[in-house]
Design an enzyme around this catalytic site. Structure first.
Site, PDB file in Angstrom:
ATOM      1  N   ALA A  29       0.806  -1.216   0.000  1.00 23.31           N
ATOM      2  CA  ALA A  29       0.000   0.000   0.000  1.00 23.31           C
ATOM      3  C   ALA A  29       0.840   1.268   0.000  1.00 23.31           C
ATOM      4  O   ALA A  29       0.360   2.327  -0.414  1.00 23.31           O
ATOM      5  CB  ALA A  29      -0.927  -0.003   1.217  1.00 23.31           C
ATOM      6  N   GLY A  32       6.243  -0.490  -3.591  1.00 20.23           N
ATOM      7  CA  GLY A  32       6.373  -1.745  -4.318  1.00 20.23           C
ATOM      8  C   GLY A  32       7.834  -2.111  -4.391  1.00 20.23           C
ATOM      9  O   GLY A  32       8.716  -1.258  -4.235  1.00 20.23           O
ATOM     10  N   ARG A  33       8.091  -3.379  -4.612  1.00 13.81           N
ATOM     11  CA  ARG A  33       9.475  -3.807  -4.786  1.00 13.81           C
ATOM     12  C   ARG A  33       9.508  -5.049  -5.642  1.00 13.81           C
ATOM     13  O   ARG A  33       8.516  -5.773  -5.763  1.00 13.81           O
ATOM     14  CB  ARG A  33      10.166  -4.069  -3.448  1.00 13.81           C
ATOM     15  CG  ARG A  33       9.579  -5.202  -2.624  1.00 13.81           C
ATOM     16  CD  ARG A  33       8.609  -4.695  -1.603  1.00 13.81           C
ATOM     17  NE  ARG A  33       8.076  -5.768  -0.786  1.00 13.81           N
ATOM     18  CZ  ARG A  33       8.637  -6.198   0.329  1.00 13.81           C
ATOM     19  NH1 ARG A  33       9.772  -5.671   0.748  1.00 13.81           N
ATOM     20  NH2 ARG A  33       8.066  -7.147   1.030  1.00 13.81           N
ATOM     21  N   HIS A 255      -2.816 -12.529  -3.598  1.00 14.05           N
ATOM     22  CA  HIS A 255      -3.084 -11.692  -2.441  1.00 14.05           C
ATOM     23  C   HIS A 255      -1.869 -11.793  -1.531  1.00 14.05           C
ATOM     24  O   HIS A 255      -1.476 -12.888  -1.130  1.00 14.05           O
ATOM     25  CB  HIS A 255      -4.344 -12.161  -1.708  1.00 14.05           C
ATOM     26  CG  HIS A 255      -4.710 -11.296  -0.546  1.00 14.05           C
ATOM     27  ND1 HIS A 255      -5.533 -11.727   0.468  1.00 14.05           N
ATOM     28  CD2 HIS A 255      -4.365 -10.027  -0.241  1.00 14.05           C
ATOM     29  CE1 HIS A 255      -5.686 -10.759   1.358  1.00 14.05           C
ATOM     30  NE2 HIS A 255      -4.978  -9.718   0.945  1.00 14.05           N
ATOM     31  N   ASP A 256      -1.266 -10.654  -1.188  1.00 17.43           N
ATOM     32  CA  ASP A 256       0.007 -10.696  -0.474  1.00 17.43           C
ATOM     33  C   ASP A 256      -0.094 -11.443   0.853  1.00 17.43           C
ATOM     34  O   ASP A 256       0.869 -12.093   1.274  1.00 17.43           O
ATOM     35  CB  ASP A 256       0.594  -9.303  -0.288  1.00 17.43           C
ATOM     36  CG  ASP A 256      -0.360  -8.295   0.335  1.00 17.43           C
ATOM     37  OD1 ASP A 256      -1.447  -8.678   0.787  1.00 17.43           O
ATOM     38  OD2 ASP A 256      -0.018  -7.090   0.345  1.00 17.43           O
ATOM     39  N   THR A 257      -1.262 -11.384   1.491  1.00 20.17           N
ATOM     40  CA  THR A 257      -1.406 -12.143   2.747  1.00 20.17           C
ATOM     41  C   THR A 257      -1.373 -13.641   2.485  1.00 20.17           C
ATOM     42  O   THR A 257      -0.812 -14.407   3.276  1.00 20.17           O
ATOM     43  CB  THR A 257      -2.705 -11.759   3.470  1.00 20.17           C
ATOM     44  OG1 THR A 257      -2.741 -10.346   3.662  1.00 20.17           O
ATOM     45  CG2 THR A 257      -2.807 -12.441   4.819  1.00 20.17           C
ATOM     46  N   THR A 279       0.990  -2.750   7.160  1.00 19.48           N
ATOM     47  CA  THR A 279      -0.033  -1.725   7.256  1.00 19.48           C
ATOM     48  C   THR A 279      -1.271  -2.286   7.946  1.00 19.48           C
ATOM     49  O   THR A 279      -1.924  -1.601   8.740  1.00 19.48           O
ATOM     50  CB  THR A 279      -0.386  -1.202   5.854  1.00 19.48           C
ATOM     51  OG1 THR A 279       0.797  -0.648   5.253  1.00 19.48           O
ATOM     52  CG2 THR A 279      -1.459  -0.136   5.912  1.00 19.48           C
ATOM     53  N   GLY A 422       6.505  -7.231   7.825  1.00 19.27           N
ATOM     54  CA  GLY A 422       7.351  -6.146   8.314  1.00 19.27           C
ATOM     55  C   GLY A 422       7.361  -5.997   9.820  1.00 19.27           C
ATOM     56  O   GLY A 422       8.380  -5.629  10.416  1.00 19.27           O
TER      57      GLY A 422
END
Length: 502
Positions: A29, A32-33, A255-257, A279, A422
């Protein structure tokens, strides 16, 4: 606190042969990487090739994502990844946040920058939907908790607009990036499950829900599952990134989760809960089937799909967004001394409900936290350190409630909590979470989404075996820290009552 053995003390993995390089496009959010993962004989190494900002843009009254800037960052990142890998990548995978999407016209062109999930256009929309499709029926069909920004509500909010009338395709953010890279369209399953339009029991669209809300699921291209091929990089993409083709794009848990949960380094047979921190904090369990009870709906639990047919039974918690917004208000001070000062404050201190939707919007976060403390009869934090301690204590409590509620609602006890993402780097948050939960916390890996992305690619290309083997490799190669619970459980019980008192 104790640490796991170093990677050199661990037995080799089944992965064999020379190291091969995979690129993970991981869009968050705020940034990006593109990460490069190298898998070899008993090794898994992750390096960052390129990072770029993700800055929402308000145009008129609408908050948008600048998806073209994101795509430019992806191309720059793939070029950097190729340079790091000697010009050759085995595959590329893409993950991002959920629910948001781009609309394409009949020629496959984007009909405007996607709208940000924090935009106000869905205010009041859920109540309109529930008038025709009650919330309990909606949950029984989709298993998705109420959130005002779910794709279903976004589409209902867009009803009657010229843009939606002209749309012939809807692509969720990772699928949109994949389309621009390959020219091929698909809808990845784990991300589709967040739309509130999918039946988690069948893994197919919940057509009665779509029909009842006037949404045409034909807007979505065919469903793909993690590990499915998603095309190859187009010639002009190869030219721009200077990669040696062909380079396949592999469908991951987009989905990143879902990618982060795939990278939980739990031993086979372990009874674990997970908290994916960033986040947002997503706290819950990995199950074999959804829990579609009314009690689960009332407790704000959601049933999202994971890899290998698993269900992510979890609660969305406001997460480190609370601290990120405070840091922005304070002029982005150095976080290290701030956390040290917060750790020196006796706690648990004043606390707020970290799931309260009142904290969803940006702006005035320190003041809103102070107001919430006063409203519940607690002293308002006065300094940045006190506010930081309030936030982290509140998140630890929210983590505790989610882990305890998930066990009760699913009938699935746990012995350990894995913190990935994170927030795994935030030692104070991890220690407080262990104390609040009364359970050991294993923190790491911090780059869980990128690692899950890469491991699903590697598995699709035959370099690693099942989910247990993926997690075993992570446990042997990634830096993990274990926190044992300590402190006064009664103090946390009292804080829990203060957090919700009005």
């Amino acid at each position: 606190m104790s640490r796991r053995p170093s990677a050199t003390d661990r037995r080799p993995s089944a992965t064999s042969g020379p190291a091969k390089a995979f690129a993970a496009v991981d869009l968050g959010a705020s940034s990006g990487r593109v990460m490069v993962g190298r898998l070899g004989r008993g090794t898994l190494e992750l390096t960052e090739a390129h990072r770029f900002p993700n800055r929402p843009v308000r145009a008129g009254a609408t908050l948008h994502w600048d998806v073209l800037a994101l795509y430019a960052g992806v191309l720059d990142g793939l070029r950097a990844a190729g340079e790091a890998a000697g010009g050759r990548l085995e595959s590329v995978g893409i993950d991002s946040w959920a629910v948001d999407h781009g609309l394409l016209d009949a020629d496959g062109r984007l009909l405007g920058n996607p709208v940000h999930y924090r935009d106000a256009r869905t205010e009041g929309v859920p109540e309109k939907v529930w008038a025709d499709l009650p919330a309990d029926r909606l949950y029984a069909a989709t298993g998705i908790q109420h959130a005002p920004f779910n794709t279903l509500y976004q589409l209902v909010a867009a009803r009657g607009t010229a843009q939606l009338a002209a749309a012939r395709r809807l692509l969720l953010i990772p699928d949109l990036i994949a389309y621009w890279l390959t020219g091929e369209q698909g809808t990845e399953l784990t991300n589709a499950s967040t739309t509130q339009l999918l039946d988690p029991r069948t893994g197919d669209w919940a057509r009665p829900v779509a029909e009842g809300t006037g949404i045409d699921v034909a807007l979505f291209p065919p469903l793909r599952r993690p590990g499915d091929p998603a095309g190859t990089l187009l010639p002009h993409v190869l030219d721009e990134t200077r990669l040696t083709g062909p380079v396949p794009v592999t469908t991951v848990a987009s989905h990143d989760t879902a990618s982060a949960v795939a990278a939980v380094p739990a031993a086979a047979g372990t009874r674990f809960a997970y908290i994916c921190t960033g986040t947002w904090s997503l706290a819950g369990l990995e199950l074999d089937s959804p829990v579609l009870t009314e009690a689960g709906r009332r407790a704000a639990f959601t049933n999202e799909l994971g890899i290998d047919g698993t269900v992510r039974y979890l609660r969305n918690i406001m997460g480190l967004w609370l601290l990120q917004e405070c840091l922005r208000e304070w002029g982005d001070p150095d976080l290290t001394p701030l956390l040290a000062a917060a750790a020196a404050i006796p706690g648990p201190a004043s606390v707020v409900d970290a799931c309260d939707p009142a904290f969803l919007a940006p702006g005035r976060m320190p003041q809103r936290i102070a107001e919430a403390c006063r409203a519940s009869g607690q002293p308002a934090p006065r300094t940045p350190a006190e506010t930081t301690r309030c936030i982290l204590d509140s998140l630890a409590l929210a983590h505790r409630r989610a882990v305890e509620d998930a066990q009760r609602l699913a009938g699935h006890p746990v012995d350990v909590v894995h913190v990935v993402g994170g927030g795994a780097r935030n030692a104070l948050l991890c220690r407080l979470t262990a104390d609040a939960c009364g359970l050991p916390v294993v923190a790491g890996p911090a780059e869980a989404a990128a690692l899950g992305n890469i491991l699903v690619q590697a598995r699709a290309h035959g370099l690693i075996g099942d989910r247990d083997e993926m997690r075993s490799l992570l446990a042997r190669t990634q830096h993990l820290t274990r926190y044992e619970p300590s402190g006064d459980r009664a103090a946390w019980d009292a804080a829990a009552e203060r957090a919700v008192r009005r």
